[in-house]
Design a protein around this motif. Structure first.
Motif, PDB file in Angstrom:
ATOM      1  N   HIS A 193     -64.458 -55.046  42.963  1.00 23.97           N
ATOM      2  CA  HIS A 193     -65.771 -54.414  43.005  1.00 23.97           C
ATOM      3  C   HIS A 193     -65.636 -52.929  43.303  1.00 23.97           C
ATOM      4  O   HIS A 193     -64.854 -52.518  44.157  1.00 23.97           O
ATOM      5  N   ILE A 194     -66.448 -52.148  42.590  1.00 25.31           N
ATOM      6  CA  ILE A 194     -66.542 -50.714  42.841  1.00 25.31           C
ATOM      7  C   ILE A 194     -67.724 -50.415  43.753  1.00 25.31           C
ATOM      8  O   ILE A 194     -67.677 -49.487  44.549  1.00 25.31           O
ATOM      9  N   GLU A 195     -68.779 -51.228  43.640  1.00 32.24           N
ATOM     10  CA  GLU A 195     -69.958 -51.067  44.466  1.00 32.24           C
ATOM     11  C   GLU A 195     -70.053 -52.235  45.447  1.00 32.24           C
ATOM     12  O   GLU A 195     -69.493 -53.301  45.202  1.00 32.24           O
ATOM     13  N   PRO A 196     -70.749 -52.044  46.549  1.00 34.10           N
ATOM     14  CA  PRO A 196     -70.913 -53.145  47.507  1.00 34.10           C
ATOM     15  C   PRO A 196     -71.641 -54.330  46.878  1.00 34.10           C
ATOM     16  O   PRO A 196     -72.505 -54.177  46.012  1.00 34.10           O
ATOM     17  N   ALA A 197     -71.277 -55.523  47.318  1.00 38.64           N
ATOM     18  CA  ALA A 197     -71.885 -56.753  46.816  1.00 38.64           C
ATOM     19  C   ALA A 197     -71.918 -57.777  47.940  1.00 38.64           C
ATOM     20  O   ALA A 197     -71.244 -57.640  48.960  1.00 38.64           O
ATOM     21  N   ALA A 198     -72.708 -58.811  47.755  1.00 37.61           N
ATOM     22  CA  ALA A 198     -72.824 -59.899  48.727  1.00 37.61           C
ATOM     23  C   ALA A 198     -72.194 -61.146  48.139  1.00 37.61           C
ATOM     24  O   ALA A 198     -72.436 -61.498  46.972  1.00 37.61           O
ATOM     25  N   TYR A 199     -71.378 -61.821  48.946  1.00 33.38           N
ATOM     26  CA  TYR A 199     -70.665 -63.004  48.487  1.00 33.38           C
ATOM     27  C   TYR A 199     -70.916 -64.171  49.424  1.00 33.38           C
ATOM     28  O   TYR A 199     -70.985 -64.020  50.651  1.00 33.38           O
ATOM     29  N   PHE A 200     -71.060 -65.337  48.825  1.00 35.37           N
ATOM     30  CA  PHE A 200     -71.083 -66.600  49.548  1.00 35.37           C
ATOM     31  C   PHE A 200     -69.674 -67.179  49.487  1.00 35.37           C
ATOM     32  O   PHE A 200     -69.166 -67.488  48.406  1.00 35.37           O
ATOM     33  N   VAL A 201     -69.036 -67.311  50.633  1.00 36.77           N
ATOM     34  CA  VAL A 201     -67.668 -67.815  50.723  1.00 36.77           C
ATOM     35  C   VAL A 201     -67.695 -69.050  51.617  1.00 36.77           C
ATOM     36  O   VAL A 201     -68.164 -68.988  52.765  1.00 36.77           O
ATOM     37  N   ALA A 202     -67.213 -70.185  51.098  1.00 35.49           N
ATOM     38  CA  ALA A 202     -67.266 -71.442  51.842  1.00 35.49           C
ATOM     39  C   ALA A 202     -65.952 -72.190  51.653  1.00 35.49           C
ATOM     40  O   ALA A 202     -65.241 -72.014  50.651  1.00 35.49           O
ATOM     41  N   LEU A 203     -65.654 -73.030  52.640  1.00 33.00           N
ATOM     42  CA  LEU A 203     -64.403 -73.785  52.664  1.00 33.00           C
ATOM     43  C   LEU A 203     -64.702 -75.203  53.120  1.00 33.00           C
ATOM     44  O   LEU A 203     -65.429 -75.412  54.109  1.00 33.00           O
ATOM     45  N   ALA A 204     -64.173 -76.188  52.410  1.00 38.74           N
ATOM     46  CA  ALA A 204     -64.244 -77.601  52.782  1.00 38.74           C
ATOM     47  C   ALA A 204     -62.815 -78.094  52.960  1.00 38.74           C
ATOM     48  O   ALA A 204     -62.041 -78.127  51.998  1.00 38.74           O
ATOM     49  N   ARG A 205     -62.486 -78.473  54.200  1.00 40.16           N
ATOM     50  CA  ARG A 205     -61.109 -78.825  54.536  1.00 40.16           C
ATOM     51  C   ARG A 205     -61.083 -80.180  55.239  1.00 40.16           C
ATOM     52  O   ARG A 205     -61.852 -80.408  56.189  1.00 40.16           O
ATOM     53  N   PRO A 206     -60.222 -81.125  54.814  1.00 38.58           N
ATOM     54  CA  PRO A 206     -60.145 -82.413  55.502  1.00 38.58           C
ATOM     55  C   PRO A 206     -59.620 -82.251  56.928  1.00 38.58           C
ATOM     56  O   PRO A 206     -58.791 -81.373  57.203  1.00 38.58           O
ATOM     57  N   GLU A 207     -60.117 -83.096  57.829  1.00 40.13           N
ATOM     58  CA  GLU A 207     -59.608 -83.060  59.195  1.00 40.13           C
ATOM     59  C   GLU A 207     -58.135 -83.463  59.255  1.00 40.13           C
ATOM     60  O   GLU A 207     -57.390 -82.951  60.083  1.00 40.13           O
ATOM     61  N   ARG A 208     -57.739 -84.351  58.377  1.00 38.99           N
ATOM     62  CA  ARG A 208     -56.331 -84.732  58.252  1.00 38.99           C
ATOM     63  C   ARG A 208     -55.902 -84.487  56.813  1.00 38.99           C
ATOM     64  O   ARG A 208     -56.011 -85.371  55.962  1.00 38.99           O
ATOM     65  N   PRO A 209     -55.443 -83.284  56.497  1.00 37.60           N
ATOM     66  CA  PRO A 209     -55.029 -83.006  55.121  1.00 37.60           C
ATOM     67  C   PRO A 209     -53.878 -83.906  54.695  1.00 37.60           C
ATOM     68  O   PRO A 209     -53.109 -84.418  55.516  1.00 37.60           O
ATOM     69  N   LEU A 210     -53.767 -84.112  53.411  1.00 38.68           N
ATOM     70  CA  LEU A 210     -52.662 -84.914  52.890  1.00 38.68           C
ATOM     71  C   LEU A 210     -51.328 -84.239  53.192  1.00 38.68           C
ATOM     72  O   LEU A 210     -51.230 -83.005  53.181  1.00 38.68           O
ATOM     73  N   PRO A 211     -50.295 -85.014  53.443  1.00 40.42           N
ATOM     74  CA  PRO A 211     -48.979 -84.398  53.697  1.00 40.42           C
ATOM     75  C   PRO A 211     -48.445 -83.725  52.449  1.00 40.42           C
ATOM     76  O   PRO A 211     -48.868 -84.001  51.322  1.00 40.42           O
ATOM     77  N   ARG A 212     -47.499 -82.835  52.661  1.00 37.82           N
ATOM     78  CA  ARG A 212     -46.927 -82.107  51.519  1.00 37.82           C
ATOM     79  C   ARG A 212     -46.092 -82.999  50.611  1.00 37.82           C
ATOM     80  O   ARG A 212     -45.773 -82.621  49.492  1.00 37.82           O
ATOM     81  N   THR A 213     -45.707 -84.173  51.118  1.00 36.28           N
ATOM     82  CA  THR A 213     -44.954 -85.114  50.271  1.00 36.28           C
ATOM     83  C   THR A 213     -45.858 -85.903  49.336  1.00 36.28           C
ATOM     84  O   THR A 213     -45.361 -86.648  48.493  1.00 36.28           O
ATOM     85  N   ALA A 214     -47.181 -85.782  49.477  1.00 37.80           N
ATOM     86  CA  ALA A 214     -48.096 -86.495  48.591  1.00 37.80           C
ATOM     87  C   ALA A 214     -48.009 -85.922  47.179  1.00 37.80           C
ATOM     88  O   ALA A 214     -47.642 -84.746  46.982  1.00 37.80           O
ATOM     89  N   PRO A 215     -48.311 -86.722  46.162  1.00 40.15           N
ATOM     90  CA  PRO A 215     -48.263 -86.215  44.778  1.00 40.15           C
ATOM     91  C   PRO A 215     -49.187 -85.025  44.591  1.00 40.15           C
ATOM     92  O   PRO A 215     -50.316 -84.996  45.101  1.00 40.15           O
ATOM     93  N   ARG A 216     -48.708 -84.045  43.851  1.00 42.18           N
ATOM     94  CA  ARG A 216     -49.489 -82.831  43.639  1.00 42.18           C
ATOM     95  C   ARG A 216     -50.576 -83.056  42.604  1.00 42.18           C
ATOM     96  O   ARG A 216     -50.481 -83.900  41.729  1.00 42.18           O
ATOM     97  N   LEU A 217     -51.612 -82.245  42.739  1.00 43.09           N
ATOM     98  CA  LEU A 217     -52.724 -82.287  41.811  1.00 43.09           C
ATOM     99  C   LEU A 217     -52.308 -81.640  40.495  1.00 43.09           C
ATOM    100  O   LEU A 217     -51.804 -80.509  40.475  1.00 43.09           O
ATOM    101  N   THR A 218     -52.497 -82.337  39.388  1.00 46.57           N
ATOM    102  CA  THR A 218     -52.115 -81.814  38.079  1.00 46.57           C
ATOM    103  C   THR A 218     -53.240 -80.971  37.485  1.00 46.57           C
ATOM    104  O   THR A 218     -54.374 -80.957  37.989  1.00 46.57           O
ATOM    105  N   ARG A 219     -52.900 -80.272  36.400  1.00 43.84           N
ATOM    106  CA  ARG A 219     -53.899 -79.443  35.730  1.00 43.84           C
ATOM    107  C   ARG A 219     -55.014 -80.299  35.150  1.00 43.84           C
ATOM    108  O   ARG A 219     -56.196 -79.948  35.222  1.00 43.84           O
ATOM    109  N   GLU A 220     -54.652 -81.428  34.565  1.00 40.80           N
ATOM    110  CA  GLU A 220     -55.668 -82.307  33.987  1.00 40.80           C
ATOM    111  C   GLU A 220     -56.583 -82.873  35.064  1.00 40.80           C
ATOM    112  O   GLU A 220     -57.794 -82.998  34.859  1.00 40.80           O
ATOM    113  N   GLU A 221     -56.026 -83.239  36.214  1.00 40.87           N
ATOM    114  CA  GLU A 221     -56.853 -83.752  37.303  1.00 40.87           C
ATOM    115  C   GLU A 221     -57.791 -82.675  37.848  1.00 40.87           C
ATOM    116  O   GLU A 221     -58.943 -82.962  38.201  1.00 40.87           O
ATOM    117  N   THR A 222     -57.310 -81.439  37.920  1.00 39.50           N
ATOM    118  CA  THR A 222     -58.169 -80.343  38.371  1.00 39.50           C
ATOM    119  C   THR A 222     -59.349 -80.141  37.425  1.00 39.50           C
ATOM    120  O   THR A 222     -60.497 -79.968  37.859  1.00 39.50           O
TER     121      THR A 222
END
Length: 460
Positions: free
Chosen positions: A203-232
């Protein structure tokens, strides 16, 4: 079932997914021994002893304080024999009430599931207890020596039995809880700050943004299968269809042109329209651990539809309607991603409305909420007309503006016409004619009075 990967999945080599009766029967036939995350029970949960102590609450709290697990009712613990239960005697609401009354803090993710064989002859009850981020959980009951004294203990699973936490174990459990909460908060602030920096660079000029985050209390471990492009792509399409509203398009509608080609990131997939000319600026991330981040420019629509004199020089107009649509798209996307990844915990939602400036030295502008009108703007009401009000009052009183009581409403610019007399189609009975008496009807009695002579229609 709350979880999709348990001790039974690991023993049987099954893929992550819901637990069924066949898996329980196969594990019992293999004589799978009890462990810290598996407990066999022969009989259904019993009611609290003397109304104060509940064994089910102790077992559930022990699982939640360790690393979660399964409590299977209908399998003999000594021999792993599948004896089954009577599904008619299962009262899930009562079991949940016992745990709610005896365990603190509250366990929201506890589930009870009845699994039945294909022929319907044998059933088991499975209590799925996920590892709780709020551990340690205390069990309240009656002390052994003093029947009136309430005691609180913290059980945990030690291999194949339940033990009680000592003082230093309790201290460590509380320290781990606070550390997890602080780490989750730091990671959330880091992701939100990264999104704001990404927005500021575009941005060159000031703007207003809505920024939000949804995070699980117990995220999946890093050994869990990764999300593929098709699933996304499938998650984004499903969320867009679920929250689709032609009258209120949201950020997912703006991402429609890039949904089919998400960009890979560090343990995440990125959908962005920041570099597309003429499109609303929307930035979204879907992480492999179930986290969803959504950032959208909420000042573009407001600045285009509002008059320039209505916006202060140092302020940014914000669309209040579009903020609500952003919340809707965030929740639908987080729900679809959790459903796709089989996330077995609650989601923590964090949302903020921030002003984005092109440089750190530029002071942030003031944000001004505006509710935009859809369609043509309503016209202001006309000024009151005294003559019109007099005309209306006269009509309400049952007379015309000229003073008669005909009840007709006339316009001010047309003459008042007299109302023609009504035609009387009912002729009075002859004076010598006797009307028959109808019992029970006083209005239909014969009239002995002389009928008044009425003029004919059209004569005076």
């Amino acid at each position: 079932m709350a979880r999709s990967w348990t001790r039974l999945h690991e023993h049987l080599g099954a893929a992550p997914g819901p637990l069924d009766f066949g898996m329980v029967a196969k594990a019992a036939a293999d004589r799978l021994a009890e462990s810290d995350d598996l407990d066999w029970k022969e009989q259904l949960p019993r009611s609290p002893r003397e109304g104060r102590w509940n064994e089910l609450s102790k077992d559930v709290a022990a699982m939640a304080n360790t690393r979660g697990g399964l409590i299977v009712f209908g399998v003999r613990d000594a021999t792993c024999e599948l004896v089954g239960i009577d599904p008619e005697k299962v009262n899930v609401e009562q079991y949940a009430q016992w745990v709610r009354n005896h365990v603190q803090p509250y366990l929201p993710d506890l589930t009870f599931t009845v699994l039945t064989s294909a022929d319907g002859a044998t059933s088991v009850l499975v209590a799925d207890v996920p590892a709780s981020p709020m551990a340690p959980h205390l069990v309240y009951g009656t002390a052994t020596r003093d029947k009136d004294q309430q005691a609180a203990v913290a059980p945990y699973r030690d291999r194949d039995h339940t033990a009680w936490m000592t003082e230093h174990q309790l201290e460590r459990a509380y320290r781990d809880r606070f550390t997890r909460a602080q780490r989750a908060e730091d990671e959330a602030h880091h992701l939100l700050a990264h999104a704001q920096e990404t927005m500021s660079a575009q941005h060159i000029e000031p703007a207003a943004y809505f920024v939000a985050l949804a995070r699980p209390e117990r995220p999946l471990p890093r050994t869990a299968p990764r999300l593929t492009r098709e699933e996304t792509t499938a998650v984004a399409e499903a969320a867009r269809r679920r929250g689709r509203d032609p009258m209120r398009p949201g950020p997912l509608t703006s991402l429609e042109i890039v949904i089919g080609n998400p960009r890979p990131g560090l343990r995440r997939w990125v959908l962005s329209t920041l570099l597309l000319p003429g499109a609303r600026e929307v930035y979204a991330e879907m992480h492999h651990d179930g986290t969803v981040l959504l950032a959208a420019n909420v000042s573009w629509n407001a600045a285009r539809n509002l008059a320039t004199d209505a916006i202060p020089d140092a302020g940014v107009a914000v669309s209040e309607d579009f903020i609500g649509v952003c919340c809707r798209d965030l929740t639908t996307t987080a729900w679809e991603l959790a459903r796709r990844l089989r996330v077995d915990s609650a989601l923590q939602l964090t949302a903020t409305l921030t002003a984005v400036t092109p440089s750190s030295t530029t002071p942030p502008p003031a944000l001004i909420l505006r509710r935009l009108h859809r369609g043509p703007r309503p016209r202001p009401p006309p000024p009151p007309d005294p003559a019109r009000h007099r005309h209306t009052d006269a009509a309400r009183q049952g007379r015309s503006p000229a003073g008669d009581r005909t009840g007709a409403v006339h316009r001010r610019d047309e003459p008042v016409r007299p109302r023609p007399p009504a035609l009387n189609t009912q002729l009075p009975p002859h004076r010598n004619e006797q009307t028959p008496r109808v019992p029970g009807h006083p209005h239909l009695q014969p009239s002995h009075r002389r009928a008044r002579r009425r003029p004919r229609p059209g004569t005076r």
